[in-house]
Design a protein around this motif. Structure first.
Motif, PDB file in Angstrom:
ATOM      1  N   THR A 417     -10.075   8.300  -7.071  1.00  0.00           N
ATOM      2  CA  THR A 417      -9.849   6.909  -7.090  1.00  0.00           C
ATOM      3  C   THR A 417      -9.864   6.601  -5.619  1.00  0.00           C
ATOM      4  OG1 THR A 417      -8.738   6.689  -9.175  1.00  0.00           O
ATOM      5  CG2 THR A 417      -8.630   4.776  -7.542  1.00  0.00           C
ATOM      6  N   VAL A 418     -10.996   5.897  -5.051  1.00  0.00           N
ATOM      7  CA  VAL A 418     -11.102   5.701  -3.566  1.00  0.00           C
ATOM      8  C   VAL A 418     -10.413   4.097  -3.166  1.00  0.00           C
ATOM      9  CG1 VAL A 418     -13.189   7.034  -3.182  1.00  0.00           C
ATOM     10  CG2 VAL A 418     -13.535   4.865  -3.866  1.00  0.00           C
ATOM     11  N   LEU A 419     -10.637   3.407  -4.177  1.00  0.00           N
ATOM     12  CA  LEU A 419      -9.798   2.195  -4.081  1.00  0.00           C
ATOM     13  C   LEU A 419      -8.713   2.061  -4.980  1.00  0.00           C
ATOM     14  CD1 LEU A 419      -9.489  -0.769  -2.596  1.00  0.00           C
ATOM     15  CD2 LEU A 419     -11.139  -1.574  -4.617  1.00  0.00           C
ATOM     16  N   ASP A 420      -7.290   2.231  -4.572  1.00  0.00           N
ATOM     17  CA  ASP A 420      -6.281   2.328  -5.635  1.00  0.00           C
ATOM     18  C   ASP A 420      -5.728   0.991  -5.244  1.00  0.00           C
ATOM     19  OD1 ASP A 420      -4.321   3.180  -6.825  1.00  0.00           O
ATOM     20  OD2 ASP A 420      -3.354   4.743  -5.726  1.00  0.00           O
ATOM     21  N   MET A 421      -5.944   0.083  -6.245  1.00  0.00           N
ATOM     22  CA  MET A 421      -5.189  -1.229  -6.117  1.00  0.00           C
ATOM     23  C   MET A 421      -5.022  -1.768  -7.458  1.00  0.00           C
ATOM     24  SD  MET A 421      -6.705  -3.309  -2.673  1.00  0.00           S
ATOM     25  CE  MET A 421      -5.469  -4.506  -2.870  1.00  0.00           C
ATOM     26  N   ALA A 422      -4.299  -0.794  -8.492  1.00  0.00           N
ATOM     27  CA  ALA A 422      -4.214  -1.250  -9.794  1.00  0.00           C
ATOM     28  C   ALA A 422      -3.357  -2.530 -10.017  1.00  0.00           C
ATOM     29  CB  ALA A 422      -3.858   0.157 -10.601  1.00  0.00           C
ATOM     30  N   THR A 423      -2.250  -2.469  -9.321  1.00  0.00           N
ATOM     31  CA  THR A 423      -1.411  -3.551  -9.020  1.00  0.00           C
ATOM     32  C   THR A 423      -1.903  -4.398  -7.875  1.00  0.00           C
ATOM     33  OG1 THR A 423       0.396  -2.454 -10.273  1.00  0.00           O
ATOM     34  CG2 THR A 423       0.803  -4.641  -8.911  1.00  0.00           C
ATOM     35  N   ALA A 424      -2.468  -5.522  -8.145  1.00  0.00           N
ATOM     36  CA  ALA A 424      -2.822  -6.244  -6.915  1.00  0.00           C
ATOM     37  C   ALA A 424      -2.146  -7.450  -6.878  1.00  0.00           C
ATOM     38  CB  ALA A 424      -4.708  -6.692  -7.027  1.00  0.00           C
ATOM     39  N   THR A 425      -0.960  -7.712  -7.532  1.00  0.00           N
ATOM     40  CA  THR A 425      -0.271  -8.653  -7.422  1.00  0.00           C
ATOM     41  C   THR A 425       0.267  -8.963  -5.925  1.00  0.00           C
ATOM     42  OG1 THR A 425       0.591  -8.564  -9.755  1.00  0.00           O
ATOM     43  CG2 THR A 425       2.119  -9.644  -8.308  1.00  0.00           C
ATOM     44  N   GLY A 426       0.424 -10.275  -5.543  1.00  0.00           N
ATOM     45  CA  GLY A 426       0.808 -10.381  -4.057  1.00  0.00           C
ATOM     46  C   GLY A 426      -0.354 -10.029  -2.884  1.00  0.00           C
ATOM     47  N   PHE A 427      -1.530  -9.665  -3.303  1.00  0.00           N
ATOM     48  CA  PHE A 427      -2.536  -9.391  -2.285  1.00  0.00           C
ATOM     49  C   PHE A 427      -3.156 -10.647  -1.953  1.00  0.00           C
ATOM     50  CE2 PHE A 427      -6.785  -7.977  -1.661  1.00  0.00           C
ATOM     51  CZ  PHE A 427      -6.703  -7.603  -0.317  1.00  0.00           C
ATOM     52  N   THR A 428      -3.455 -11.165  -0.703  1.00  0.00           N
ATOM     53  CA  THR A 428      -4.623 -11.795  -0.452  1.00  0.00           C
ATOM     54  C   THR A 428      -5.488 -11.416   0.756  1.00  0.00           C
ATOM     55  OG1 THR A 428      -2.928 -12.813   1.102  1.00  0.00           O
ATOM     56  CG2 THR A 428      -3.149 -13.871  -1.074  1.00  0.00           C
ATOM     57  N   PHE A 429      -6.662 -12.198   0.851  1.00  0.00           N
ATOM     58  CA  PHE A 429      -7.487 -11.690   1.947  1.00  0.00           C
ATOM     59  C   PHE A 429      -8.284 -12.880   2.514  1.00  0.00           C
ATOM     60  CE2 PHE A 429     -10.593 -11.780  -1.360  1.00  0.00           C
ATOM     61  CZ  PHE A 429     -11.655 -12.262  -0.977  1.00  0.00           C
ATOM     62  N   THR A 430      -8.623 -12.843   3.943  1.00  0.00           N
ATOM     63  CA  THR A 430      -9.688 -13.807   4.336  1.00  0.00           C
ATOM     64  C   THR A 430     -10.844 -12.841   4.942  1.00  0.00           C
ATOM     65  OG1 THR A 430      -8.697 -13.438   6.558  1.00  0.00           O
ATOM     66  CG2 THR A 430      -8.071 -15.408   5.042  1.00  0.00           C
ATOM     67  N   GLY A 431     -12.161 -13.673   4.983  1.00  0.00           N
ATOM     68  CA  GLY A 431     -13.245 -12.817   5.442  1.00  0.00           C
ATOM     69  C   GLY A 431     -14.147 -12.190   4.297  1.00  0.00           C
ATOM     70  N   THR A 432     -14.798 -11.215   4.698  1.00  0.00           N
ATOM     71  CA  THR A 432     -15.923 -10.499   3.949  1.00  0.00           C
ATOM     72  C   THR A 432     -15.342  -9.925   2.636  1.00  0.00           C
ATOM     73  OG1 THR A 432     -16.093  -8.640   5.185  1.00  0.00           O
ATOM     74  CG2 THR A 432     -17.442 -10.450   5.689  1.00  0.00           C
ATOM     75  N   SER A 433     -14.380  -9.315   2.771  1.00  0.00           N
ATOM     76  CA  SER A 433     -13.542  -8.654   1.728  1.00  0.00           C
ATOM     77  C   SER A 433     -14.568  -7.436   1.288  1.00  0.00           C
ATOM     78  CB  SER A 433     -13.227  -9.591   0.570  1.00  0.00           C
ATOM     79  OG  SER A 433     -14.319  -9.759  -0.422  1.00  0.00           O
ATOM     80  N   ASN A 434     -15.126  -6.802   2.006  1.00  0.00           N
ATOM     81  CA  ASN A 434     -16.129  -5.719   1.592  1.00  0.00           C
ATOM     82  C   ASN A 434     -15.488  -4.258   1.758  1.00  0.00           C
ATOM     83  OD1 ASN A 434     -18.476  -7.370   1.365  1.00  0.00           O
ATOM     84  ND2 ASN A 434     -18.749  -7.131   3.427  1.00  0.00           N
ATOM     85  N   ILE A 435     -15.434  -3.564   0.358  1.00  0.00           N
ATOM     86  CA  ILE A 435     -15.222  -2.272   0.615  1.00  0.00           C
ATOM     87  C   ILE A 435     -16.542  -1.449   0.195  1.00  0.00           C
ATOM     88  CG2 ILE A 435     -13.913  -0.469  -0.812  1.00  0.00           C
ATOM     89  CD1 ILE A 435     -12.183  -2.548   0.536  1.00  0.00           C
ATOM     90  N   THR A 436     -16.709  -0.605   1.288  1.00  0.00           N
ATOM     91  CA  THR A 436     -18.070   0.020   1.202  1.00  0.00           C
ATOM     92  C   THR A 436     -18.090   1.566   1.119  1.00  0.00           C
ATOM     93  OG1 THR A 436     -19.068  -1.642   2.760  1.00  0.00           O
ATOM     94  CG2 THR A 436     -20.068   0.452   2.767  1.00  0.00           C
ATOM     95  N   THR A 437     -19.050   2.201   0.322  1.00  0.00           N
ATOM     96  CA  THR A 437     -18.752   3.583   0.163  1.00  0.00           C
ATOM     97  C   THR A 437     -20.261   4.199  -0.183  1.00  0.00           C
ATOM     98  OG1 THR A 437     -17.831   5.454  -0.855  1.00  0.00           O
ATOM     99  CG2 THR A 437     -18.417   3.580  -2.152  1.00  0.00           C
ATOM    100  N   ALA A 438     -20.531   5.268   0.062  1.00  0.00           N
ATOM    101  CA  ALA A 438     -21.788   5.947  -0.300  1.00  0.00           C
ATOM    102  C   ALA A 438     -21.397   6.731  -1.805  1.00  0.00           C
ATOM    103  CB  ALA A 438     -22.350   7.010   0.648  1.00  0.00           C
TER     104      ALA A 438
END
Length: 525
Positions: A417-438
């Protein structure tokens, strides 16, 4: 009264003193049980010659301790016997012989060394134990070759000139106060290592003085900041410039203490200063304020530490790899991280309620390491954070300022699991919000699979290359498969929108839209 004899013993001094001018054992109160003293308690040793002399005072209390003046002679002096002996003021002015004691000595008053004397070399500690008033230490250019301990509740010891302890010995502050500003100076206490690892009430008056730490292959600084107060500018200058061994700096402190006492740099006259000429291994453990290693050419060991301020990595030297986490813990203000092109091959955690950490350039962790956001704000400042895994699986208030930056996950392992945010409660962002991988390995992306995914906080996923199978758990903003020819297989992917790759296969994949987005099929069915 002024009595002279070869061997003297008395308990009632008044304002008088006792002078001993003989040889051999000229004074003995070795058995101090039931011995009390009244008055000035001064013994003058006036032997002018070179014949050996022994002064044995016994383990008298601070109130009953006796002062000694050694006013001349070149004799070898065995002072204070073999173990656990005490004195009040000790004055060697005029003495030119060798102080040969190997005993544990406690001095309750002042100490004045002479320029012509030779000090002992012993592993037994010399303890300054006064519990009231200000006592003075005058070194007159002599070097101590034994451990030095300051341990008197309520006592203060004031340097009258520079004090030097050899690089293999430790100076310890257990109770009381060390004052580096005596005799209208700002003096240097040079010692192999300095230790004050306790929670007793202690203080250090620095003025513009310093502790010069000359040791190597030891813990050169070991301080617990609880109940330690300072005046002036705190300054521990690690002057070692060699290439071998490991120097450890261990400072346990709260955020406020770390920021005021334990900033680390390679130049300056405050905090902890590490010479750039040293190429040995340095361990920075426990708690620090700013760490600026510009010009550092040694090896920075991987160890557990919390940084409450800014971090600047050096362009040279070695950053050791390891599994021990470095934590950024600021709870207010914006702290900066300058990587200078270096890879941090160890886990990083951001965990400070109200803290912000802003990248000053691209930040790269080792491909097997995890970056964890527990509390606070991670500001990418339009740069790329490269990390094996990114984790923020909690319900705390936390955010990422992407700008035009992105987070690239790089772990070289399958079924992770390369992006581990199963509980995303309380999370915010600004901008592109890009998670990138090969997609070189099968990878799982989990955002809100347990709770907390909303139309406002979902992240973009960009798959830039590769053919392996991605797994999407939870829900996402835009998923961009461009560059990857992977087949997601028979799974349901919840997202705002997608861009399919012309070379990909999606015939058994279900896409469920959960927010406003764009759908680009690139001719795929």
């Amino acid at each position: 009264r002024d009595w002279s004899s070869d061997v003297c013993s008395s308990d009632l001094f008044g304002t008088g003193n006792i002078s001993c001018s003989g040889t051999g054992t000229v004074w003995t109160t070795a058995t101090a049980t039931n011995l009390t003293t009244i008055g000035t308690q001064v013994v003058n040793v006036t032997s002018p010659g070179s014949a050996a002399i022994t002064v044995n005072s016994g383990a008298l209390s601070e109130a009953n301790s006796i002062s000694y003046n050694f006013t001349g002679g070149t004799y070898a002096l065995t002072f204070l016997g073999t173990s656990g002996y005490t004195a009040r003021n000790v004055n060697f002015t005029g003495y030119a012989g060798t102080w040969g004691t190997t005993s544990t000595v406690t001095i309750y008053g002042n100490l004045t060394l002479s320029t012509g004397m030779t000090l002992p070399s012993t592993g037994s500690a010399l303890t300054f134990g006064a519990t009231s008033g200000t006592k003075t230490i005058t070194s007159n250019g002599k070097t101590f070759n034994q451990p030095i301990t300051f341990d008197g509740i309520g006592g203060t010891w004031q340097l009258q000139d520079n004090m030097t302890v050899v690089s293999t010995r430790t100076t310890t502050l257990t109770n009381g106060s060390i004052d580096l500003t005596g005799n209208s100076g700002n003096w240097t206490l040079s010692t192999g290592s300095f230790s004050s690892s306790n929670t007793n009430t202690r203080s250090i008056a620095f003025g513009t003085g310093q502790f010069a730490l000359t040791g190597n292959a030891i813990t050169v600084l070991d301080v617990t900041a609880t109940n330690l107060t300072t005046t002036g500018t705190p300054y521990w200058n690690s002057t070692y410039t060699g290439a071998t061994g490991t120097r450890t700096f261990n400072t346990t402190a709260t955020e406020a203490q770390a920021n005021s006492l334990f900033n680390v740099a390679t130049s300056g006259s405050s905090g902890i200063v590490i010479s750039t000429a040293a190429t040995d291994t340095v361990v920075l453990g426990a708690s620090f304020g700013n760490i600026n290693l510009t010009g550092f050419t040694g090896t920075l060991s991987n160890t557990s530490r919390t940084i409450y301020g800014n971090l600047t990595l050096p362009t040279g030297g070695t950053l050791s790899a390891g599994i021990i986490t470095t934590t950024f813990g600021a709870t207010s203000g914006t702290k900066t991280i300058t990587s200078n092109g270096r890879t941090m091959d160890f886990p990083i955690t951001f965990d400070g309620v109200g803290g912000t950490w802003q990248l000053q350039d691209a930040m790269t962790l080792g491909t097997s390491r995890t970056t964890t956001l527990v509390n606070g704000t991670l500001d990418l400042n339009n740069f790329t954070l490269s990390t094996g895994i990114f984790s923020s699986n909690n319900s705390n208030t936390r955010s990422i300022t992407f700008g035009t930056g992105n987070i690239t996950v790089t772990i070289a392992s399958t079924a992770i699991t390369v992006l581990d945010m199963a509980t995303a409660t309380g999370f915010t962002f600004t901008g592109t919000s890009n998670i990138t991988t090969a997609m070189s390995f099968t990878r799982t992306f989990n955002f809100g699979g347990t709770a907390g995914a909303t139309t406002s906080n979902r992240l973009n996923i960009n798959l830039t290359s590769g053919t392996t199978t991605p797994t999407f758990t939870g829900s996402f903003r835009q998923i961009n498969f461009t560059g990857s020819t992977c087949d997601p297989g028979a799974q349901t992917i919840s997202c705002h929108g997608f861009t399919l790759a012309s070379g990909g296969t999606y015939t058994s994949t279900n896409f469920t839209t959960v927010g406003t987005g764009t759908l680009t099929s690139n001719g795929k069915t």
